[in-house]
Design a protein around this motif. Structure first.
Motif, mmCIF file in Angstrom:
data_model
loop_
_atom_site.group_PDB
_atom_site.id
_atom_site.type_symbol
_atom_site.label_atom_id
_atom_site.label_comp_id
_atom_site.label_asym_id
_atom_site.label_seq_id
_atom_site.Cartn_x
_atom_site.Cartn_y
_atom_site.Cartn_z
ATOM 1 N N GLY A 178 158.727 -15.381 38.168
ATOM 2 C CA GLY A 178 157.702 -15.297 39.204
ATOM 3 C C GLY A 178 158.226 -14.702 40.497
ATOM 4 N N ARG A 179 159.414 -15.106 40.893
ATOM 5 C CA ARG A 179 159.994 -14.579 42.133
ATOM 6 C C ARG A 179 160.292 -13.089 42.007
ATOM 7 N NH1 ARG A 179 164.336 -18.573 44.890
ATOM 8 N NH2 ARG A 179 164.146 -16.910 46.446
ATOM 9 N N ARG A 181 158.704 -10.942 40.096
ATOM 10 C CA ARG A 181 157.422 -10.222 40.157
ATOM 11 C C ARG A 181 156.940 -10.123 41.599
ATOM 12 N NH1 ARG A 181 156.330 -13.473 35.319
ATOM 13 N NH2 ARG A 181 156.465 -12.088 33.507
ATOM 14 N N ALA A 182 157.124 -11.197 42.357
ATOM 15 C CA ALA A 182 156.702 -11.180 43.760
ATOM 16 C C ALA A 182 157.474 -10.145 44.563
ATOM 17 C CB ALA A 182 156.877 -12.568 44.378
#
Length: 322
Positions: A178-179, A181-182
């Motif tokens: 997730g990080r 992708r962010a």
């Protein structure tokens, strides 16, 4: 001073000990710092096992942030009391960064706004990622695959490549997916089907592939350890578009690059990129670059930090606070 070091080569839990040692004096061109924080790396445990073997005892702890408390002859541009970060000089001294005091030959100021614990996480991840992406030739407009983006070097490399204007496809577990992708990377997982998943994302073979994945990520039936065979397939079958900073045996067996072997004089001739630390420290202070810190430990808790690091479940940088 208290310092963590070893007097014989072997497995880290067996040879490391916390002990008292004389406070070192800085040689010409060096500074001594009162250590605030020391980031731990897999390279620390490799030193215990005999990496770059030399006279003993030796210390561990390569990533340091601290306050300058003594200057060697000829040092300019820094003063007593200045906060700095950089690599501890483990080669010329019997102690290193996991100590109350450490010697630095290369350093950069800790910019305002950058926490000293975060500062201690930067050195090895920044240097290794910048150096290897330079060797690979990553530039704006490239599509780059980064294998092992959940390692701290891989996590740094994703950010370095994105800051250069490259498109990044990353492989990582769920801890950091997730990080990543962010940050702007396109992320998929390891394991079965990775080749097909990356191809589906990229729509064409990536221009370049950088591997920072742990070598125990072995594809079923792969002819060599790690993920190098899959990465070569992803790169359209061209091993020279793949560079690894971890799996030198597979690179040698399959024709992929390891960077260091291409430098005049071999590993000793490699030009380390500590000159890049200042730029990335400033970016970190601005919130535009980060290395995830998983946990901090007191120096006397070093064995707990070691066990967590060797377990492979640290899920971020481990930092000793002094």
């Amino acid at each position: 001073m208290r310092t963590l070091r070893f007097h014989a080569y072997g497995e880290p839990p067996n040879v490391l000990r916390l002990e008292e040692a004389p406070i070192p004096s800085p040689a010409p061109g060096s500074v001594r710092v009162r250590v605030h924080a020391c980031g731990l790396n897999p390279a620390d445990w490799a030193l215990c096992g005999g990496l770059f073997a030399t006279e003993l005892p030796r210390g561990i702890g390569l990533d340091v942030s601290g306050v300058v408390d003594a200057l060697g002859d000829g040092v300019t541009g820094v003063g007593i009391g200045d906060p700095v970060l950089g690599p501890a000089n483990y080669a010329d001294y019997t102690s290193a960064g996991a100590s109350e005091y450490a010697i630095l030959r290369q350093w950069t100021p800790v910019p305002p706004g950058l926490d000293m614990t975060q500062a201690a996480s930067l050195t090895m991840a920044v240097e290794t990622s910048v150096r290897n992406l330079d060797w690979l030739g990553v530039a704006a407009g490239h599509t780059v695959m980064i294998s092992g983006a959940g390692t701290m070097v891989g996590f740094a490399a994703v950010q370095v490549a994105l800051l250069r204007g490259a498109r990044v496809i990353a492989t990582a577990g769920e801890t950091f997916a997730g990080r990543l992708r962010a940050l702007g990377a396109e992320v998929t997982g390891y394991g079965e089907g990775m080749v097909e998943r990356v191809r589906a994302i990229a729509n064409a073979p990536p221009d370049l592939v950088f591997d920072a994945a742990p070598v125990n990520l072995r594809a079923p039936g792969a002819p060599a350890p790690g993920v190098i065979p899959d990465l070569i397939e992803i790169a359209g079958g061209d091993p020279r578009r793949v560079l690894t900073c971890v799996d030198f045996a597979a690179a040698a067996a399959l024709g992929a690059r390891n960077g260091i072997g291409e430098q005049p004089g071999g590993p000793e001739g490699a030009v380390l990129r500590y000159d890049a630390l200042g730029d990335y420290a400033r970016l970190a202070a601005e919130g535009r670059f980060t290395i995830p810190v998983a946990r901090t430990f007191a120096l006397e808790e070093w064995r707990e930090a070691l066990d967590l690091s060797l377990s492979g479940r640290a899920h971020g940088k481990l930092v000793i606070l002094l």
